[in-house]
Design a protein around this motif. Structure first.
Motif, PDB file in Angstrom:
ATOM      1  N   ARG A  40       0.837  -1.211   0.000  1.00  0.00           N
ATOM      2  CA  ARG A  40       0.000   0.000   0.000  1.00  0.00           C
ATOM      3  C   ARG A  40       0.864   1.250   0.000  1.00  0.00           C
ATOM      4  O   ARG A  40       0.561   2.219  -0.683  1.00  0.00           O
ATOM      5  CB  ARG A  40      -0.932  -0.012   1.226  1.00  0.00           C
ATOM      6  CG  ARG A  40      -2.037  -1.052   1.106  1.00  0.00           C
ATOM      7  CD  ARG A  40      -2.853  -1.126   2.379  1.00  0.00           C
ATOM      8  NE  ARG A  40      -3.669   0.067   2.564  1.00  0.00           N
ATOM      9  CZ  ARG A  40      -4.141   0.452   3.758  1.00  0.00           C
ATOM     10  NH1 ARG A  40      -3.863  -0.250   4.836  1.00  0.00           N
ATOM     11  NH2 ARG A  40      -4.875   1.535   3.847  1.00  0.00           N
ATOM     12  N   THR A  41       1.959   1.250   0.784  1.00  0.00           N
ATOM     13  CA  THR A  41       2.811   2.438   0.790  1.00  0.00           C
ATOM     14  C   THR A  41       3.524   2.615  -0.549  1.00  0.00           C
ATOM     15  O   THR A  41       4.027   3.688  -0.838  1.00  0.00           O
ATOM     16  CB  THR A  41       3.877   2.394   1.902  1.00  0.00           C
ATOM     17  OG1 THR A  41       4.750   1.298   1.650  1.00  0.00           O
ATOM     18  CG2 THR A  41       3.267   2.249   3.264  1.00  0.00           C
ATOM     19  N   ARG A  95       3.173   5.230  11.378  1.00  0.00           N
ATOM     20  CA  ARG A  95       2.119   4.566  10.590  1.00  0.00           C
ATOM     21  C   ARG A  95       1.022   5.554  10.200  1.00  0.00           C
ATOM     22  O   ARG A  95       0.436   5.447   9.132  1.00  0.00           O
ATOM     23  CB  ARG A  95       1.536   3.394  11.367  1.00  0.00           C
ATOM     24  CG  ARG A  95       2.507   2.200  11.456  1.00  0.00           C
ATOM     25  CD  ARG A  95       2.002   1.138  12.413  1.00  0.00           C
ATOM     26  NE  ARG A  95       0.715   0.623  11.978  1.00  0.00           N
ATOM     27  CZ  ARG A  95       0.553  -0.296  11.028  1.00  0.00           C
ATOM     28  NH1 ARG A  95       1.611  -0.819  10.452  1.00  0.00           N
ATOM     29  NH2 ARG A  95      -0.635  -0.707  10.685  1.00  0.00           N
ATOM     30  N   ALA A 139       2.375   7.494   7.362  1.00  0.00           N
ATOM     31  CA  ALA A 139       2.325   6.699   6.136  1.00  0.00           C
ATOM     32  C   ALA A 139       0.901   6.579   5.606  1.00  0.00           C
ATOM     33  O   ALA A 139       0.700   6.257   4.440  1.00  0.00           O
ATOM     34  CB  ALA A 139       2.900   5.312   6.387  1.00  0.00           C
ATOM     35  N   GLY A 140      -0.078   6.827   6.478  1.00  0.00           N
ATOM     36  CA  GLY A 140      -1.472   6.687   6.062  1.00  0.00           C
ATOM     37  C   GLY A 140      -2.010   5.285   6.319  1.00  0.00           C
ATOM     38  O   GLY A 140      -3.115   4.958   5.899  1.00  0.00           O
ATOM     39  N   LEU A 141      -1.223   4.435   7.011  1.00  0.00           N
ATOM     40  CA  LEU A 141      -1.690   3.076   7.293  1.00  0.00           C
ATOM     41  C   LEU A 141      -2.693   3.074   8.442  1.00  0.00           C
ATOM     42  O   LEU A 141      -3.458   2.140   8.593  1.00  0.00           O
ATOM     43  CB  LEU A 141      -0.500   2.171   7.634  1.00  0.00           C
ATOM     44  CG  LEU A 141       0.471   1.898   6.485  1.00  0.00           C
ATOM     45  CD1 LEU A 141       1.717   1.190   6.981  1.00  0.00           C
ATOM     46  CD2 LEU A 141      -0.210   1.084   5.392  1.00  0.00           C
ATOM     47  N   PRO A 151      -2.415   5.664   2.469  1.00  0.00           N
ATOM     48  CA  PRO A 151      -1.057   5.428   1.989  1.00  0.00           C
ATOM     49  C   PRO A 151      -0.910   5.830   0.523  1.00  0.00           C
ATOM     50  O   PRO A 151      -1.884   5.803  -0.235  1.00  0.00           O
ATOM     51  CB  PRO A 151      -0.852   3.924   2.160  1.00  0.00           C
ATOM     52  CG  PRO A 151      -2.180   3.347   2.422  1.00  0.00           C
ATOM     53  CD  PRO A 151      -3.146   4.437   2.739  1.00  0.00           C
TER      54      PRO A 151
END
Lengths: 321, 304
Positions: A221-222, B78, B81-83, B101
């Protein structure tokens, strides 16, 4: 003795030892079978009559209990009649390895030409076809369903409780229903294998999917992976070696459902061969057929394991990467 | 230890260092974190992992985040990162709110997280392929980035055939190939042995010097933070809050030998003070462990 124990305790390391132990694991039961069959004083609970003498109900090739044979011998001696003659033998349901080997050879090289006594190769081929279709249909539904259940928790919660319930319903219980719906030939047999395999398959594959390292999906996803691509480019390749292993185990289960499945509707395949031969008391052929199932199952699994090494070169001695 | 050594204050900066920080401050802001908070629904009620975190980072700055365990530094990275989604506050990258993310924020994980089914080269190609580049272009880029991290020879190896340090180089190349605005690193060298770790730190600084990227680096190793960072964000635990944002007075270029310099030791002393203050009261179960030492050896047989 001490040497043997030390050798075994060393864990059987090394390729040569592994092969030796593997061969030994087959030779030991075979040795036990040979001993019971060929060494008269181990079991041989029956006597095979070669000459009935004056005993009126004895016939040539009849197997009688040893005690009964002894009684009749002393009876005849007391009344000065001809005593029966016989050789110690095992019960008819335990043929000797040699007889089974001969039946094996005969069934494959000179199969029966008559239609009422089925031939082993034809029966086996029929059974393999049933397994193939049953397993294929089950996998076409079960694998995607399992992966979806394992990937999306909501989907899993929606599907799994019912599947969990359904897997407790024994597949053979659907036999009559399957015949009513699908007729008496191959349809219901394939259906039983599907019912027996599918529900376990969904749950096992869902579990395997859940065991995929979460950080792999996060890493993807990253890197900009979205939605369906996460499934096709990360989840599926990530679980593929384990999925393949699951499928190998499930294929084994499909074989265990085969015998029940083939009794449904018109008996067919290897099961029909076995029941027919048992009816004629050709137990050597029964054993040959049972062993054939083992060889086919074990052999398929061995081949599939070999193929896996080619297919998944990264899946060896790997902990995580 | 600072008392006896008579160290300068960590706040004293030489003219060179001061000028350098001045230059950094003049650069545009790349990342703004405003009033960030994160609550979890834990087993024993809600847990507050982060509270009121605010800081901003300039372009091409190297920021380390440090703090005791449980300070939420992993949660912070995190969220960046958008997680994970924050419960309060917001994260702005180039002035735009982060909503999930994306390839503009690369991430390197402690556990490498390389795709085991892909070769090294294909791992690095993964990002460009996901972002719509053609195969040949992705491959050309991947080989270039592998060259930059010194792994061209291993392009066709699988991750499991590489050592930990090499795997982390691949992970760095894989994150950088997307040319992210910011590189987030979550204790990336935590699993490496000391020697590999030192080598990787040097290598990371080299990469950072040559690539237009801003680094946010999580660590629990004080020396690592001082050696790498321009500024160190020190968090405190339960809940995670900003304690201090320290400007590291150690001049650049950094060398391992600087770890004995006065500025380095002063900074380290300050970090020690912040992170390991007076020993906290022991937990219940810790107190229950009372070793009862019995002498098993001869009385005369002493090791000390």
């Amino acid at each position: 003795m001490g040497v043997i124990f030390k050798w075994l305790a060393d864990g059987g390391q090394g390729a040569r030892r592994r092969v030796l132990l593997g061969v030994g694991s087959f030779l030991l039961p075979l040795l036990a079978w040979c001993l019971v069959s060929y060494v008269p004083f181990i079991w041989h609970s029956k006597v095979l009559i070669t000459d009935p003498g004056d005993v009126d109900y004895f016939q040539v090739d009849m197997r009688v209990d040893r005690s009964m044979f002894r009684d009749e011998v002393s009876n005849m001696e007391k009344t000065h009649q001809a005593p029966p003659v016989g050789t110690p033998a095992n019960p008819i349901y335990l043929p000797a390895p040699g007889a089974v080997a001969h039946a094996f050879y005969k069934d494959f090289v000179h199969p029966s030409p008559y239609t009422d006594t089925p031939s082993l190769p034809a029966s086996l081929w029929h059974s393999i076809k049933i397994i193939f279709w049953g397993f294929l249909i089950s996998s076409l539904i079960g694998v995607p369903l399992g992966i979806l259940s394992g990937t999306y928790p909501a989907f899993g919660r929606l599907s799994e409780p019912f599947i969990e319930f359904f897997r407790y319903l024994p597949a053979p219980a659907f036999g009559a229903l399957a015949v009513a719906i699908l007729g008496i030939f191959d349809g219901p047999k394939i259906a039983i294998i599907v019912i027996g395999t599918l529900f376990q398959q969904v749950l096992i594959i869902a579990n395997t999917t859940r065991k995929l390292e979460a950080t792999l999906v996060e890493a993807a996803r990253t890197l900009g992976t979205k939605r369906l691509r996460l499934l096709t480019r990360v989840v599926v390749p990530g679980i593929l070696p384990d999925l393949y292993r699951d499928q190998r185990i499930l294929l084994g289960w499909a074989w265990t459902y085969l015998i029940v499945a083939e009794l449904i509707g018109t008996s067919s395949g290897i099961t029909w061969f076995i029941t027919q031969q048992a009816r004629y008391q050709h137990f050597a052929d029964v054993y040959a057929a049972i062993i054939t199932i083992g060889i086919v199952g074990f052999g398929t699994d061995w081949v599939l394991a070999r193929i896996a090494r080619r297919l998944f070169p990264w899946d060896r001695g790997l902990i995580h990467a | 230890m600072n008392r006896e050594l008579n160290l300068p204050s960590y706040l004293d900066q030489s003219a060179v260092v001061r000028a350098r920080f001045q230059r950094i401050r003049e650069r545009e802001l790349i990342l703004e974190v405003r009033k960030l908070g994160k609550r979890y629904a834990g087993a024993q009620g809600a847990v507050e992992a982060l509270r009121d975190i605010s800081f901003s980072i300039h372009r091409r700055e190297f920021v380390c985040v440090i703090g005791p365990s449980g300070c939420g530094k992993s949660t912070l990275v995190r969220i960046l990162a958008g997680l994970e989604r924050p419960s309060a506050g917001e994260v702005l990258l180039d002035g735009k709110a982060v909503a999930g993310p994306g390839p503009d924020r690369g991430m390197v994980f402690q556990g490498y997280s390389l795709f085991p089914w892909l070769t090294v080269k294909k791992n690095v190609m993964f990002g460009p392929e996901m972002n719509g580049y053609g195969k040949s272009e992705a491959e050309r880029d991947a080989l270039m980035w592998l060259d930059l991290v010194g792994l061209s020879r291993f392009a066709n190896a699988y991750p499991h055939e590489l050592s930990g340090g090499m795997r982390q180089r691949v992970a760095i190349a894989r994150a950088l190939i997307n040319q992210p605005r910011i590189l987030l690193m979550d204790e990336p060298f935590g699993a490496l042995d000391a020697q590999t770790r030192a080598k990787m730190q040097m290598h990371l600084l080299e990469v950072w010097k040559n690539v237009d990227v801003t680094v946010v680096f999580i660590t629990h190793d004080l020396d690592e933070a001082i050696y790498l960072a321009d500024r160190i964000l020190v968090l405190k635990a339960h809940p995670g809050e900003v304690q201090e944002l320290i400007e590291v007075p150690v001049p650049r270029p950094r060398q391992p030998a600087q770890s004995l310099s006065a500025e380095f030791l002063a900074t380290k002393a300050r970090l020690e003070e912040l992170i390991h203050p007076a020993p906290p009261p022991e937990a219940e179960e810790e107190r229950a462990i009372k070793p009862h030492m019995i002498r098993f050896t001869n009385v005369a047989d002493n090791v000390e």
